[in-house]
Enzyme design. Structure first.
Site, PDB file in Angstrom:
ATOM      1  N   GLY A 130      37.517  34.310 -25.718  1.00 24.37           N
ATOM      2  CA  GLY A 130      38.148  33.073 -25.241  1.00 24.37           C
ATOM      3  C   GLY A 130      37.202  32.287 -24.334  1.00 24.37           C
ATOM      4  O   GLY A 130      36.984  31.084 -24.524  1.00 24.37           O
ATOM      5  N   LYS A 131      36.637  32.969 -23.338  1.00 24.12           N
ATOM      6  CA  LYS A 131      35.722  32.285 -22.408  1.00 24.12           C
ATOM      7  C   LYS A 131      34.398  31.937 -23.099  1.00 24.12           C
ATOM      8  O   LYS A 131      33.810  30.897 -22.834  1.00 24.12           O
ATOM      9  CB  LYS A 131      35.462  33.162 -21.179  1.00 24.12           C
ATOM     10  CG  LYS A 131      36.715  33.410 -20.338  1.00 24.12           C
ATOM     11  CD  LYS A 131      36.389  34.210 -19.091  1.00 24.12           C
ATOM     12  CE  LYS A 131      37.638  34.731 -18.415  1.00 24.12           C
ATOM     13  NZ  LYS A 131      38.301  35.830 -19.190  1.00 24.12           N
ATOM     14  N   ASP A 139      25.410  47.880 -23.745  1.00 21.84           N
ATOM     15  CA  ASP A 139      25.897  48.057 -22.384  1.00 21.84           C
ATOM     16  C   ASP A 139      25.181  47.009 -21.540  1.00 21.84           C
ATOM     17  O   ASP A 139      23.952  47.012 -21.445  1.00 21.84           O
ATOM     18  CB  ASP A 139      25.561  49.475 -21.898  1.00 21.84           C
ATOM     19  CG  ASP A 139      26.115  49.752 -20.505  1.00 21.84           C
ATOM     20  OD1 ASP A 139      26.217  48.809 -19.694  1.00 21.84           O
ATOM     21  OD2 ASP A 139      26.436  50.915 -20.227  1.00 21.84           O
ATOM     22  N   CYS A 194      40.056  39.805 -13.272  1.00 25.38           N
ATOM     23  CA  CYS A 194      41.478  39.453 -13.245  1.00 25.38           C
ATOM     24  C   CYS A 194      42.210  40.479 -12.384  1.00 25.38           C
ATOM     25  O   CYS A 194      43.228  41.030 -12.776  1.00 25.38           O
ATOM     26  CB  CYS A 194      42.061  39.361 -14.653  1.00 25.38           C
ATOM     27  SG  CYS A 194      41.742  40.797 -15.688  1.00 25.38           S
TER      28      CYS A 194
END
Lengths: 182, 303
Positions: free
Chosen positions: B111-112, B157, B230
């Site tokens: 999304g970002k 990673d 978040c």
């Protein structure tokens, strides 16, 4: 691996004659520069979208084309060196190495608005059936084969995806994951 | 919600905060300007009789009044993409420009990433990395549906990411939207706090520090790194940024956006943070009726 070994490996890669499904290779500019048998050139890709759909070649001036896997062509706007072993670049745009080249749904949605020919406009009901993945009988007096399928949306023709037209039937090429009941 | 009690001393109007955390979140979408300008996307929704409200802080974020935002022509065409309102904040703070080289180091499900590509008019290079191959396939699906052509997708990673596949050796900007304890997603995912423990916070904080460190190392001097989570835990937010400021060439810089938020903390559990940590942002659910988020903006400085 020492730097010398790496340089040798890169030399061998440059001479490689067959396609490697694990990595991205930039398409050669022309057929004359082709080293991998069966690989499309950039010029052939531009000619195909121009001849079939009337999309001007200059539309793609700022993009590079790549092959990964036999005949799967990707369009990319960013920077990278070739060959390249990563997961993906840009979007898949064409399937070559088959009798009729086939554009992808994502490519047609993104660039199909530039198409002048082989564009079929569906009415609202036919558009809903198309996006649900249904084949349907309808009239079309243009070329048979792959078409840009669009519909009128908010005052403009918007491409939905790729259709295959033969014998009075428009077959929906919407991939399963992109099909919707609207 | 017991896990959230530890934030009583730092959250204003704590009871309102708890009440907001217990309310489910509505449907938000972001307009994908790679496929359509805002006016065309909203005209399409109007034609489909889908009611919406534009977020005051960002006209590209729409709150939809429908239970199935994916079953619209707007979604089929990739004009809109389901994305929580606060999740659209970090790319705005990052402020990437057309033609730049940007690293989104924890990118899936995209999304970002696609928002970054859209803000760059899909011109430049956005390296979308994630360590999870399954989540990367979701990213690729979203990226192609949204028509992004400027993404290069890598599976590594982030803590030991290699620049080798690329023709350049530093990014202009990096987004570290770090894996976290996700306390701020409780309105969307009621199970978010089920496996909560302080040990877990400390273990993800270690990973977060490693990723942020690599992002600073791969971003050019004068470039921008945005760190976001978040979650509310200071161990994963201010403490991680503090660690970066102490150990890597960077400084915390100001930013502003038109949402209500609280400044970053100056101290937590007896640990004092650098005064510049006040320039970071804590977005709480009761502030704007959204999920919770933390955002910090860093500038990479000379060694």
């Amino acid at each position: 691996m020492t730097d010398g070994d790496r340089a040798d490996a890169e030399d061998r890669d440059a001479d490689r004659k067959s396609n490697d499904g694990q990595r991205f290779d930039r398409l050669p500019a022309t057929e004359a520069e082709r080293t991998v048998e069966g690989r499309a050139s950039r010029r052939e890709v531009l000619e195909y979208v121009d001849d079939r759909f009337g999309i001007p070649p200059e539309t793609f001036d700022d993009y590079t084309f790549w092959e990964k896997g036999a005949g799967k062509i990707w369009i990319y706007a960013g920077e990278a060196s070739s060959p390249l072993e990563i997961e993906a670049i840009g979007m898949t745009c064409l399937r070559t190495r088959q009798e009729h080249w086939k554009p992808t749904t994502d490519f047609v949605q993104r660039f199909g608005r530039h198409a002048q020919t082989c564009v079929i406009e569906l009415d609202p009901e036919a558009a809903r059936r198309f996006v649900a993945g249904e084949d349907q009988e309808l009239e079309w007096d243009g070329d048979w084969g792959y078409l840009v399928v669009g519909h009128e949306l908010a005052g403009d023709l918007e491409p939905i995806g790729v259709g295959m037209y033969v014998h009075g039937e428009l077959r929906s090429m919407m991939p399963k994951g992109r099909q919707r009941k609207l | 919600m017991e896990a959230l009690e530890r934030y009583r001393p730092i959250v204003d109007e704590f009871e309102r905060f708890l009440a907001a955390c217990e309310r489910p979140l509505g449907n938000a979408v972001r307009v994908n300007t790679i496929k359509a300008p805002v006016e065309r996307a909203t005209a399409t929704l109007e034609e489909e009789d889908v009611a919406f409200e534009q977020a005051s802080w960002n006209p590209r974020v729409l709150r939809l009044e429908t239970d199935s935002p994916g079953s619209t022509w707007s979604s089929v065409h990739g004009f809109t993409h389901g994305q929580e309102e606060v999740s659209a904040v970090p790319p705005v703070v990052l402020d990437p420009q057309p033609g730049e080289r940007v690293w989104d180091c924890c990118a899936a499900p995209g999304g970002k990433t696609t928002q970054i590509a859209a803000r760059m008019d899909d011109r430049g290079t956005v390296v979308a990395n994630d360590n999870n191959l399954g989540r990367l396939s979701a990213l690729r699906f979203n990226a192609e549906r949204l028509g992004a052509t400027s993404l290069a997708v890598t599976n590594a990673d982030a803590r030991n990411f290699s620049m080798k596949p690329f023709t350049f050796d530093a990014f202009d900007r990096s987004l570290v939207d770090a894996p976290c304890s996700c306390e701020g997603t409780i309105r969307k995912n009621p199970d978010a706090l089920d496996n909560w423990s302080e040990d877990h916070l400390h273990s993800v904080a270690g990973i977060q520090k490693g990723i942020l460190r690599r992002a600073i190392q791969t971003t050019r001097e004068g470039g921008t790194v945005v760190y976001s989570t978040c979650t509310f835990a200071p161990e994963e937010n201010e403490a991680v940024v503090q660690h970066a400021v102490e150990n890597e060439p960077c400084r915390v810089v100001d930013f502003d956006f038109d949402l209500e938020y609280a400044p970053g903390l100056r101290e937590w559990n007896g640990e004092a943070f650098d005064p510049t940590l006040e320039r970071t942002a804590r977005i709480y659910p009761h502030h704007n009726d959204t999920g919770g988020f933390f955002v910090a903006k860093l500038e990479v400085t000379a060694e």
